[in-house]
Structure formats: C-alpha cells, structure tokens
Design an enzyme around this catalytic site. Sequence first.
Site: not given
Length: 289
Positions: A18, A130, A144, A148
């Site tokens: 989106s 990633s 974070y 990843k």
Amino acid sequence: MKKNKEKVGRVVVITGASSGIGLRTKELFEQNGDIVITLARTNRNNCDNFYACDVGNEKNVEQVFSLIKEKFGKIDILINNAGFGVSGAIELTPMDDIRKIVNVNIMGVVGCTKYALPLIGRGGKIINISSVCAMFPLPYRTFYCMTKSAVNSFSYGLKMECKPLGIEVGCVCPGDTKTNFTKNRVKIYETSERYGDRITQATSGIDAREDKRMSVDVVAKVVFKLSNRRSLPCHTIVGSKYKFLHFIMRFFPLGALLRTTERLFGGHKKAKETTRNITKKEGDETNGG
C-alpha cells in the site's frame, strides 16, 4: 518483446504493497500486464485485488490465502515486503513492541510463505524484502536488524528446500530508502543514567538524513528485474556503497567493525561531527520494508 509477452498474466502477491517499496513494485508488475494481489492492513490506494491482511496474524493470513486459492488457483510470485522498525535500547524496549516486530517481520514472512507455497508451482518465485541491516547491525536498531537477519537465514534455508520443487527463492537487501519507514518506526526514547542521551542522539542523528536516501524506484526495479530471471541469487544488495562495505567486511575482524559502528552511530557527542561527515558520503540507517 517476446520475453515480456511470456511474463504477461503472472499472479503476483505482494505484502505491504500500500506504500513505499511495495507500492512502487506493484505498479511495475501491473505495467507489465501481471495480476497483482495486494495484501495490507488498509486499502489506502483503492487497489484492485486487495485483501485486508495483518501478516502478523496467522489466522488472518491463512484465510486470505484460502481466498486467493479460490479466486486465482495459483501464485506465480510471492513478494514478502511488509515490515516495520523499532528503535531504542534493548533493556528499555517493552516486550510488547519486541513481540510485535517479531510477529510482523519474521512470522509474517514465515506465515505468508507457508500458506502460499501450496499454490506455487515449478517456475515460481519467492522474493523476501530484507535489509542491509541484516549484514550491518546498528546500535539501538537491534530488534530490526535481528528480524532482517532472520529473514535472510529463512530465505537461504527455504531456497535449499524449494530447489528440488523448481521454485526459486532470494532476498533483496536495500540500503537507506526514501519511504515512510522512519516516520512509522516505533521510537523508544526511554533512557537511564547509564545511557544518558545516547539513545536520542543516535536516533536523531540517523533520521536527520531522510532526504539523502535513494528512491523506492531503485529498489522496485531490482525486485522486478529479479522476477524475470530464471534463477535468483541468494541475496541481492541494493546500493553501491553497501556492496562495497559487504566486500571489505571480509578483510576486517567483526569486533573491529562493531567497534567502529558503535563509535559512529552510538550517539556519542564527541563522534557527532565525524558521523555527520562520514554519513554524508556513505549513507545512514538502512531499511527494507
């Protein structure tokens, strides 16, 4: 032209399409004549073939892929792009925020892949978005970076399992990209006497260079190009400076690299000017999703 004609009509599922990288990637596939199925929490762009989906909710994911099976019968390409960030000190980050980023960034990729795989046949592809943070961890971005890194390892294992099935798997690791990622990141500025203002300094120092990041077009074009390849590399780094850093990492001890990164990006006042000068050339925080 013949090559493009062969690709027309592919059924492509993109999570988090989106906005940002996902939205631009979606547009490229649609321009190619592919059928793009958008998975996101809200349909802010009035996308066709949209399914409301919280990738961190397994029941929701299972239901959505069941509906996709009923309507389309197959999936040619799955792009796991949905994700978000959390910044803050490890010991001061609420467990609820940690669970949320793990659910979305890791379990979201796992769940979508698990329920999409039965619909993907030989010649299909799975591309996981990633980040170079998987390879270059930053202080106060640990969760974070952790998620990843997990996406990369998951992609490598999945690649080996899917090879005999004729399904190609790869992950794309973008460097710093102009999206709403920084704006939407959960920022935890809570500190204590022993951290002082380092958390705030580190966060503001990196976020200040949002306008210097590369366009989402760069990343989206890489993803689209990979979709047209017969085979996929294990990972694809996006951003020339990060390719160079990944190369030179082979020649330096990990401890030395971590010490240098901490000095530059750990929010130390004495390193503030040095950090500003270096990041002018080499970029700042990395993000992928």
